[in-house]
Design an enzyme around this catalytic site. Structure first.
Site, mmCIF file in Angstrom:
data_model
loop_
_atom_site.group_PDB
_atom_site.id
_atom_site.type_symbol
_atom_site.label_atom_id
_atom_site.label_comp_id
_atom_site.label_asym_id
_atom_site.label_seq_id
_atom_site.Cartn_x
_atom_site.Cartn_y
_atom_site.Cartn_z
ATOM 1 C CB THR A 131 -0.950 0.000 1.222
ATOM 2 O OG1 THR A 131 -1.796 -1.151 1.122
ATOM 3 C CG2 THR A 131 -1.797 1.265 1.277
ATOM 4 C CD GLU B 259 -2.030 5.208 -1.598
ATOM 5 O OE1 GLU B 259 -2.047 6.294 -2.219
ATOM 6 O OE2 GLU B 259 -2.929 4.345 -1.716
ATOM 7 C CG HIS C 13 -4.865 4.479 -9.834
ATOM 8 N ND1 HIS C 13 -5.919 5.219 -9.362
ATOM 9 C CD2 HIS C 13 -4.172 4.034 -8.753
ATOM 10 C CE1 HIS C 13 -5.871 5.217 -8.030
ATOM 11 N NE2 HIS C 13 -4.819 4.511 -7.643
ATOM 12 C CB VAL D 117 3.583 5.469 -18.030
ATOM 13 C CG1 VAL D 117 4.783 4.547 -18.153
ATOM 14 C CG2 VAL D 117 3.730 6.386 -16.805
HETATM 15 N N1 ARG Z 1 -5.487 3.784 -2.416
HETATM 16 C C1 ARG Z 1 -5.702 2.401 -2.654
HETATM 17 C C2 ARG Z 1 -6.848 1.923 -1.784
HETATM 18 O O1 ARG Z 1 -7.009 2.456 -0.697
HETATM 19 C C3 ARG Z 1 -4.467 1.594 -2.327
HETATM 20 C C4 ARG Z 1 -4.396 0.274 -2.985
HETATM 21 C C5 ARG Z 1 -3.121 -0.425 -2.612
HETATM 22 N N2 ARG Z 1 -3.155 -1.790 -2.989
HETATM 23 C C6 ARG Z 1 -2.532 -2.752 -2.292
HETATM 24 N N3 ARG Z 1 -2.520 -3.986 -2.738
HETATM 25 N N4 ARG Z 1 -1.933 -2.518 -1.182
HETATM 26 O O2 ARG Z 1 -7.624 1.070 -2.165
HETATM 27 ZN ZN ZN Z 2 -3.910 4.675 -5.861
HETATM 28 CA CA CA Z 3 0.394 3.376 -20.425
#
Ligand code: ARG
Ligand code: ZN
Ligand code: CA
Length: 316
Positions: free
Chosen positions: A223, A227, A236, A248
């Site tokens: 996470t 972030e 994303h 990208v």
């Molecule tokens: N901002 C995203 C959420 O809160 C983070 C996702 C991160 N994914 C992970 N596998 N840790 O859903």
């Molecule tokens: Zn995100």
């Molecule tokens: Ca792309």
């Protein structure tokens, strides 16, 4: 004035090259046995012709010295000091220093191609998988007891006026807030360009690091990797739209976010029908399903730290 004289001496020392025996004799110094390297002569005449050159070289020297003194550039790479701000009501929320350090270690692995699963990247993407080359150092941990059960995503945790903790030196240090966010949110980041008072990353205390309170399937510290990617200007991978763009070029176009751990290959139905890079940190898979950034993402991240870039303050 004294500073300029000192700088000239420093610059002359800097530019004096090793005398090379195969060099042709310096005709201006016929009576002197020693040969002179041309660099300092050229510099002297350029300084005489350009009144601003000394000042510009002075700035370069200041920059160099500051960078060396603060140690923010290690082996030519950027090192990010991290300030961790912990807000807790329960003892579980007051996560251990070991758990915080496990997160710093994971960031260092993931941003330096040192993660154990980096070699699981499919051959199709082996030409674009990146060693981002940015490292992180835990500088301080600030802890504060509160009565709040959850903090939401409106930055309350980032200000003492709303019961949180103000960021420490946000233009030169990355602030990480650890607290219960609520609403099923694992974490959130502020992109470059936002207000410094709220700059940084918030991670829920159940999804930080890979020990202590970390809960499966978000118990491998990804996470924060995701972030911090946003904090370094990454979007994303699905571009937050159906077959959207993440700006990208070496990441395939994805239909939308992926969850769990998709079986490989997972084909997109967007134009081109590319195999999706579901193992990219900027998708939404489980922690064990994400293990790479691409070279194009690396370039986007590197750009913000250049002089004139939005996070150039991290260089000095
Ligand atoms: N901002 C995203 C959420 O809160 C983070 C996702 C991160 N994914 C992970 N596998 N840790 O859903
Ligand atoms: Zn995100
Ligand atoms: Ca792309």
């Amino acid at each position: 004035m004294k500073k300029i004289v000192l700088t000239v001496i420093a610059v002359v020392t800097l530019f004096s090259c090793q005398s090379d025996n195969s060099e042709t004799p310096d005709f201006a110094a016929t009576t002197v046995a020693k040969r002179a390297c041309a660099s300092d002569d050229v510099l002297k005449s350029k300084m005489a012709a350009d009144p601003n050159l000394a000042a510009r070289m002075n700035q370069i020297e200041d920059f160099t010295q500051k960078a060396l003194l603060t140690g923010r550039i290690v082996n030519g790479k950027i090192q990010i000091p991290v300030i961790v701000n912990v807000l807790y009501r329960t003892t579980a929320e007051n996560i251990s220093t070991a758990q915080i350090q496990s997160q710093i270690d994971i960031l260092n692995e993931d941003f330096n191609a040192q993660n154990a699963d980096f070699n699981s990247v499919p051959a199709l993407f082996s030409g674009v998988k990146a060693n981002v080359g940015i490292s992180f150092v835990l500088e301080a941990i600030y802890r504060k007891a509160t009565t709040k059960t959850s903090w939401g995503t409106a930055d309350a945790m980032k200000s003492t006026t709303t019961g949180g903790i103000n960021p420490t030196s946000p233009t030169s240090k990355m602030n990480l807030w650890v607290c219960t966010i609520g609403g099923g949110i694992l974490g959130y980041a502020q992109f470059p360009g936002g207000a410094s008072a709220t700059d940084g990353v918030a991670i829920d205390s159940k999804y930080i690091g890979d020990t202590g309170t970390a809960v499966y399937p978000y118990n491998l510290g990804r996470t924060a990797t995701h972030e911090v990617g946003h904090w370094m200007n990454l979007r994303h991978i699905w571009g937050d739209a159906n077959c959207g763009s993440d700006l990208v070029s070496d990441t395939p176009t994805h239909n939308t976010s992926n969850y769990g751990v998709p079986a490989y290959p997972h084909y997109s139905t967007c134009s081109g029908n590319q195999v999706e890079m579901t193992m990219n940190y900027m998708d939404y898979t489980d922690d064990r399903g994400m293990y790479m950034f691409s070279n194009g993402q690396k370039s986007r991240m590197a750009a913000i730290f250049l002089s004139g870039g939005s996070r150039a303050g991290f260089r000095l």
